[in-house]
Design a protein around this motif. Structure first.
Motif, PDB file in Angstrom:
ATOM      1  N   PHE A   1      71.533  73.198 -55.899  1.00  0.00           N
ATOM      2  CA  PHE A   1      70.261  73.521 -56.557  1.00  0.00           C
ATOM      3  C   PHE A   1      69.147  72.720 -55.892  1.00  0.00           C
TER       4      PHE A   1
ATOM      5  N   GLN B   1      70.676  79.639 -57.257  1.00  0.00           N
ATOM      6  CA  GLN B   1      69.594  79.649 -58.228  1.00  0.00           C
ATOM      7  C   GLN B   1      70.160  79.345 -59.609  1.00  0.00           C
TER       8      GLN B   1
ATOM      9  N   GLN C   1      65.455  72.306 -57.442  1.00  0.00           N
ATOM     10  CA  GLN C   1      65.524  72.809 -58.816  1.00  0.00           C
ATOM     11  C   GLN C   1      66.113  71.710 -59.696  1.00  0.00           C
TER      12      GLN C   1
END
Length: 320
Positions: free
Chosen positions: A192, A74, A195
Protein backbone atom coordinates in the motif's frame (compact mmCIF):
# COMPACT_ATOMS: atom_id res chain seq x y z
CA UNK A 1 29.49 2.45 -9.86
CA UNK A 2 32.90 1.28 -8.68
CA UNK A 3 31.96 -1.72 -6.53
CA UNK A 4 35.54 -2.29 -5.38
CA UNK A 5 35.63 1.24 -3.98
CA UNK A 6 32.28 0.73 -2.21
CA UNK A 7 33.47 -2.56 -0.67
CA UNK A 8 36.61 -0.78 0.52
CA UNK A 9 34.43 1.77 2.33
CA UNK A 10 31.85 -0.54 3.91
CA UNK A 11 33.98 -3.65 4.34
CA UNK A 12 36.45 -2.50 6.98
CA UNK A 13 34.66 -4.18 9.84
CA UNK A 14 32.14 -2.99 12.39
CA UNK A 15 34.38 -0.34 13.97
CA UNK A 16 36.17 1.10 10.94
CA UNK A 17 33.74 0.89 8.03
CA UNK A 18 32.21 4.05 6.60
CA UNK A 19 28.52 4.44 5.91
CA UNK A 20 27.05 5.30 2.53
CA UNK A 21 24.73 8.28 2.24
CA UNK A 22 21.13 7.73 1.16
CA UNK A 23 21.68 8.44 -2.53
CA UNK A 24 24.71 6.13 -2.71
CA UNK A 25 22.76 3.39 -0.94
CA UNK A 26 19.80 3.85 -3.30
CA UNK A 27 22.01 3.61 -6.39
CA UNK A 28 23.84 0.58 -5.04
CA UNK A 29 20.73 -1.37 -4.03
CA UNK A 30 19.02 -0.60 -7.33
CA UNK A 31 21.94 -2.27 -9.07
CA UNK A 32 21.91 -5.19 -6.62
CA UNK A 33 18.19 -5.80 -7.15
CA UNK A 34 18.62 -5.49 -10.93
CA UNK A 35 21.24 -8.25 -10.90
CA UNK A 36 23.89 -5.88 -12.21
CA UNK A 37 26.48 -6.53 -9.49
CA UNK A 38 28.92 -9.37 -10.32
CA UNK A 39 28.62 -12.37 -8.01
CA UNK A 40 32.00 -11.89 -6.32
CA UNK A 41 31.37 -8.23 -5.50
CA UNK A 42 27.76 -8.97 -4.51
CA UNK A 43 28.92 -11.54 -1.98
CA UNK A 44 31.49 -9.10 -0.63
CA UNK A 45 28.88 -6.37 -0.23
CA UNK A 46 26.36 -8.64 1.48
CA UNK A 47 28.91 -9.88 3.99
CA UNK A 48 30.23 -6.36 4.58
CA UNK A 49 26.78 -5.01 5.45
CA UNK A 50 26.10 -8.11 7.55
CA UNK A 51 29.20 -7.36 9.66
CA UNK A 52 28.91 -3.56 9.71
CA UNK A 53 25.15 -3.28 10.08
CA UNK A 54 23.08 -0.95 7.93
CA UNK A 55 23.15 2.71 8.97
CA UNK A 56 19.90 4.70 9.04
CA UNK A 57 20.53 6.50 5.74
CA UNK A 58 21.63 3.26 4.10
CA UNK A 59 18.40 1.54 5.16
CA UNK A 60 16.34 4.42 3.76
CA UNK A 61 18.15 4.17 0.44
CA UNK A 62 17.82 0.39 0.32
CA UNK A 63 14.14 0.67 1.23
CA UNK A 64 13.46 3.15 -1.57
CA UNK A 65 15.09 0.81 -4.08
CA UNK A 66 12.97 -2.10 -2.81
CA UNK A 67 9.80 0.01 -2.82
CA UNK A 68 10.32 0.76 -6.53
CA UNK A 69 10.10 -2.99 -7.22
CA UNK A 70 7.25 -3.83 -4.82
CA UNK A 71 3.78 -4.88 -5.94
CA UNK A 72 1.15 -2.15 -5.57
CA UNK A 73 -2.33 -2.79 -4.22
CA UNK A 74 -5.27 -0.49 -3.58
CA UNK A 75 -6.83 -0.55 -0.13
CA UNK A 76 -10.50 -1.59 -0.37
CA UNK A 77 -12.88 1.39 -0.45
CA UNK A 78 -15.28 1.97 2.43
CA UNK A 79 -13.44 -0.47 4.69
CA UNK A 80 -11.08 0.00 7.64
CA UNK A 81 -7.39 0.60 7.21
CA UNK A 82 -5.56 -2.56 6.06
CA UNK A 83 -3.03 -4.37 8.25
CA UNK A 84 0.22 -5.66 6.74
CA UNK A 85 1.94 -8.58 8.47
CA UNK A 86 5.42 -9.81 7.47
CA UNK A 87 6.24 -13.48 8.09
CA UNK A 88 9.82 -14.44 7.28
CA UNK A 89 11.01 -16.55 10.23
CA UNK A 90 8.39 -19.18 11.00
CA UNK A 91 8.46 -21.67 13.85
CA UNK A 92 11.81 -22.84 15.19
CA UNK A 93 11.02 -24.09 18.71
CA UNK A 94 7.36 -23.22 19.29
CA UNK A 95 4.29 -23.12 17.08
CA UNK A 96 3.98 -20.14 14.74
CA UNK A 97 0.81 -18.22 15.63
CA UNK A 98 1.07 -15.51 12.97
CA UNK A 99 -1.78 -17.13 10.95
CA UNK A 100 -4.04 -17.06 14.02
CA UNK A 101 -3.35 -13.35 14.52
CA UNK A 102 -4.08 -12.64 10.85
CA UNK A 103 -7.34 -14.61 10.81
CA UNK A 104 -8.63 -12.93 13.97
CA UNK A 105 -7.79 -9.48 12.59
CA UNK A 106 -9.78 -10.35 9.48
CA UNK A 107 -12.69 -11.47 11.67
CA UNK A 108 -12.59 -8.03 13.28
CA UNK A 109 -13.32 -6.58 9.85
CA UNK A 110 -9.83 -5.43 8.92
CA UNK A 111 -8.37 -6.14 5.47
CA UNK A 112 -5.24 -8.21 6.15
CA UNK A 113 -2.21 -8.87 3.97
CA UNK A 114 0.41 -11.38 5.11
CA UNK A 115 3.57 -11.60 3.03
CA UNK A 116 6.54 -13.89 3.45
CA UNK A 117 8.48 -16.92 2.34
CA UNK A 118 6.83 -20.18 1.37
CA UNK A 119 9.56 -22.46 2.70
CA UNK A 120 12.45 -22.42 5.13
CA UNK A 121 14.46 -25.56 5.91
CA UNK A 122 14.09 -26.44 9.58
CA UNK A 123 11.23 -24.01 10.22
CA UNK A 124 7.48 -24.01 9.71
CA UNK A 125 6.29 -21.04 7.67
CA UNK A 126 2.99 -19.20 7.88
CA UNK A 127 2.42 -20.21 4.26
CA UNK A 128 2.47 -23.89 5.21
CA UNK A 129 0.03 -23.32 8.08
CA UNK A 130 -2.33 -21.33 5.84
CA UNK A 131 -2.19 -24.18 3.34
CA UNK A 132 -3.10 -26.68 6.07
CA UNK A 133 -6.05 -24.42 6.99
CA UNK A 134 -7.24 -24.36 3.38
CA UNK A 135 -6.32 -20.70 2.88
CA UNK A 136 -4.69 -20.39 -0.53
CA UNK A 137 -2.02 -17.86 -1.37
CA UNK A 138 -2.45 -15.24 -4.07
CA UNK A 139 -0.44 -16.16 -7.15
CA UNK A 140 -0.43 -12.74 -8.83
CA UNK A 141 -1.17 -9.08 -8.13
CA UNK A 142 -4.58 -9.25 -9.82
CA UNK A 143 -5.69 -12.15 -7.66
CA UNK A 144 -4.47 -10.46 -4.48
CA UNK A 145 -6.41 -7.31 -5.37
CA UNK A 146 -9.55 -9.30 -6.17
CA UNK A 147 -9.33 -11.16 -2.85
CA UNK A 148 -9.01 -7.85 -1.02
CA UNK A 149 -11.91 -6.29 -2.88
CA UNK A 150 -14.13 -9.31 -2.20
CA UNK A 151 -13.35 -9.23 1.51
CA UNK A 152 -11.59 -12.58 1.43
CA UNK A 153 -8.76 -13.09 3.77
CA UNK A 154 -6.36 -12.98 5.20
CA UNK A 155 -4.56 -12.67 1.88
CA UNK A 156 -1.14 -14.34 1.81
CA UNK A 157 1.26 -12.98 -0.81
CA UNK A 158 4.53 -14.87 -1.32
CA UNK A 159 7.53 -12.56 -1.37
CA UNK A 160 8.27 -13.95 -4.86
CA UNK A 161 5.08 -12.13 -5.95
CA UNK A 162 5.39 -9.12 -3.65
CA UNK A 163 8.93 -8.23 -4.72
CA UNK A 164 10.76 -10.78 -6.92
CA UNK A 165 14.21 -9.12 -6.65
CA UNK A 166 14.03 -9.20 -2.84
CA UNK A 167 13.08 -12.88 -3.02
CA UNK A 168 16.21 -13.50 -5.08
CA UNK A 169 18.30 -11.72 -2.47
CA UNK A 170 16.68 -13.77 0.30
CA UNK A 171 17.55 -16.99 -1.53
CA UNK A 172 21.24 -16.12 -1.36
CA UNK A 173 21.12 -17.01 2.33
CA UNK A 174 21.19 -20.70 1.44
CA UNK A 175 24.34 -20.22 -0.63
CA UNK A 176 26.14 -17.92 1.79
CA UNK A 177 25.05 -19.40 5.11
CA UNK A 178 23.93 -16.10 6.68
CA UNK A 179 21.07 -13.65 6.20
CA UNK A 180 21.61 -10.34 4.43
CA UNK A 181 19.99 -6.90 4.31
CA UNK A 182 17.03 -8.21 2.32
CA UNK A 183 15.74 -10.08 5.38
CA UNK A 184 15.38 -6.81 7.29
CA UNK A 185 13.98 -4.94 4.28
CA UNK A 186 11.35 -7.55 3.42
CA UNK A 187 9.86 -7.25 6.90
CA UNK A 188 9.32 -3.51 6.31
CA UNK A 189 7.59 -3.86 2.93
CA UNK A 190 4.01 -2.83 2.22
CA UNK A 191 2.01 -3.08 -1.01
CA UNK A 192 0.00 0.00 0.00
CA UNK A 193 2.43 2.61 -1.26
CA UNK A 194 1.37 6.15 -0.31
CA UNK A 195 -1.81 4.80 1.30
CA UNK A 196 -2.62 4.49 5.00
CA UNK A 197 -1.88 1.00 6.29
CA UNK A 198 -0.85 -0.39 9.66
CA UNK A 199 2.34 -2.42 9.57
CA UNK A 200 3.14 -4.93 12.31
CA UNK A 201 6.87 -5.03 12.94
CA UNK A 202 9.22 -6.80 15.29
CA UNK A 203 12.85 -6.76 16.32
CA UNK A 204 15.06 -9.54 17.66
CA UNK A 205 16.52 -7.46 20.49
CA UNK A 206 15.10 -4.50 22.46
CA UNK A 207 18.05 -2.26 21.53
CA UNK A 208 16.82 -2.22 17.90
CA UNK A 209 13.44 -0.72 18.83
CA UNK A 210 14.61 2.87 18.48
CA UNK A 211 16.34 2.23 15.16
CA UNK A 212 13.24 0.68 13.58
CA UNK A 213 11.03 3.36 15.13
CA UNK A 214 13.18 6.04 13.53
CA UNK A 215 12.82 4.30 10.17
CA UNK A 216 9.02 4.34 10.33
CA UNK A 217 9.04 7.99 11.35
CA UNK A 218 11.39 8.83 8.46
CA UNK A 219 9.10 7.16 5.89
CA UNK A 220 5.89 8.43 7.50
CA UNK A 221 4.69 4.92 8.27
CA UNK A 222 2.16 3.75 10.84
CA UNK A 223 3.37 0.72 12.80
CA UNK A 224 3.01 -1.40 15.90
CA UNK A 225 6.49 -2.45 16.95
CA UNK A 226 7.60 -4.94 19.57
CA UNK A 227 10.17 -7.62 20.24
CA UNK A 228 9.15 -10.60 18.13
CA UNK A 229 8.54 -14.26 18.91
CA UNK A 230 11.28 -16.22 17.14
CA UNK A 231 11.35 -13.43 14.57
CA UNK A 232 7.58 -13.42 13.97
CA UNK A 233 5.35 -10.49 14.92
CA UNK A 234 2.73 -12.33 16.99
CA UNK A 235 2.77 -11.67 20.74
CA UNK A 236 4.44 -14.39 22.81
CA UNK A 237 1.60 -16.26 24.61
CA UNK A 238 3.62 -16.51 27.83
CA UNK A 239 5.50 -13.21 28.04
CA UNK A 240 4.59 -10.48 25.56
CA UNK A 241 6.94 -7.56 25.06
CA UNK A 242 5.93 -3.87 25.22
CA UNK A 243 4.07 -2.69 22.12
CA UNK A 244 5.10 0.65 20.64
CA UNK A 245 2.74 2.66 18.44
CA UNK A 246 4.59 4.73 15.86
CA UNK A 247 2.85 7.26 13.66
CA UNK A 248 2.13 10.92 13.01
CA UNK A 249 5.63 11.81 14.20
CA UNK A 250 5.17 10.19 17.60
CA UNK A 251 6.18 7.02 19.39
CA UNK A 252 4.43 5.77 22.52
CA UNK A 253 4.06 2.54 24.42
CA UNK A 254 0.53 1.31 23.82
CA UNK A 255 0.87 -1.84 25.92
CA UNK A 256 3.38 -2.62 28.65
CA UNK A 257 5.22 -5.92 29.06
CA UNK A 258 2.96 -8.71 30.29
CA UNK A 259 3.40 -12.22 31.64
CA UNK A 260 0.82 -14.97 31.43
CA UNK A 261 0.36 -18.33 33.12
CA UNK A 262 0.75 -21.59 31.22
CA UNK A 263 -1.91 -22.02 28.54
CA UNK A 264 -3.22 -24.71 26.26
CA UNK A 265 -0.92 -24.21 23.25
CA UNK A 266 -0.21 -26.42 20.23
CA UNK A 267 1.43 -29.71 21.21
CA UNK A 268 3.93 -29.47 18.35
CA UNK A 269 5.18 -26.88 15.87
CA UNK A 270 4.38 -28.72 12.61
CA UNK A 271 1.94 -27.11 10.20
CA UNK A 272 -0.94 -29.56 10.61
CA UNK A 273 -0.84 -29.61 14.42
CA UNK A 274 -0.71 -25.81 14.47
CA UNK A 275 -3.54 -25.53 11.93
CA UNK A 276 -5.73 -27.95 13.92
CA UNK A 277 -5.13 -25.96 17.11
CA UNK A 278 -5.92 -22.68 15.32
CA UNK A 279 -9.15 -24.21 14.04
CA UNK A 280 -10.04 -25.16 17.61
CA UNK A 281 -9.46 -21.54 18.63
CA UNK A 282 -11.70 -20.31 15.83
CA UNK A 283 -14.44 -22.72 16.93
CA UNK A 284 -14.05 -21.65 20.59
CA UNK A 285 -12.91 -25.12 21.64
CA UNK A 286 -9.64 -23.64 22.88
CA UNK A 287 -9.16 -20.18 24.35
CA UNK A 288 -7.28 -17.64 22.26
CA UNK A 289 -4.11 -16.67 24.18
CA UNK A 290 -4.56 -13.44 26.14
CA UNK A 291 -1.41 -12.02 24.59
CA UNK A 292 -2.95 -12.35 21.12
CA UNK A 293 -6.21 -10.76 22.31
CA UNK A 294 -4.26 -7.80 23.66
CA UNK A 295 -2.38 -7.53 20.37
CA UNK A 296 -5.70 -7.42 18.51
CA UNK A 297 -6.80 -4.59 20.79
CA UNK A 298 -3.61 -2.68 19.95
CA UNK A 299 -4.48 -3.01 16.26
CA UNK A 300 -7.97 -1.62 16.84
CA UNK A 301 -6.50 1.44 18.55
CA UNK A 302 -3.81 1.92 15.90
CA UNK A 303 -6.37 1.76 13.07
CA UNK A 304 -8.69 4.10 15.01
CA UNK A 305 -11.48 1.52 15.30
CA UNK A 306 -11.32 2.02 19.08
CA UNK A 307 -10.45 5.22 20.96
CA UNK A 308 -8.32 3.55 23.64
CA UNK A 309 -7.08 0.20 24.92
CA UNK A 310 -9.88 -0.20 27.47
CA UNK A 311 -12.62 -0.02 24.84
CA UNK A 312 -10.57 -2.06 22.37
CA UNK A 313 -10.16 -4.89 24.89
CA UNK A 314 -13.91 -4.84 25.57
CA UNK A 315 -14.62 -5.19 21.85
CA UNK A 316 -12.14 -8.03 21.44
CA UNK A 317 -13.32 -9.94 24.48
CA UNK A 318 -16.94 -9.67 23.31
CA UNK A 319 -16.04 -11.24 19.97
CA UNK A 320 -13.57 -13.86 21.16
Amino acid sequence: MDFTKVIKEVGRGKNHARDLDREQALELYRLMLAGEVPDLQLGGLLIAFRIKGEAEQEMLGFYQAMEEQTLRLQAPAERPMPVVIPSYNGARKQANLTPLLAILLHRLGLPVIVHGVTSDPGRITSYEIFQALGIKAADCAEQAQAMLNEGRGPVFIPVSILCPPIDQQLQLRWQMGVRNSSHTLAKLATPFIDQPALRLASVSHPEYIQRVSSFFQDVGGLALLSQGTEGEVYANPLRSAPVHLIGHGEQKILLERQEFSAQNLPAAKDAQTTADWIQDCLEAKVAVPQAILHQLACCLVATELAPDMAEALMLVEQLF
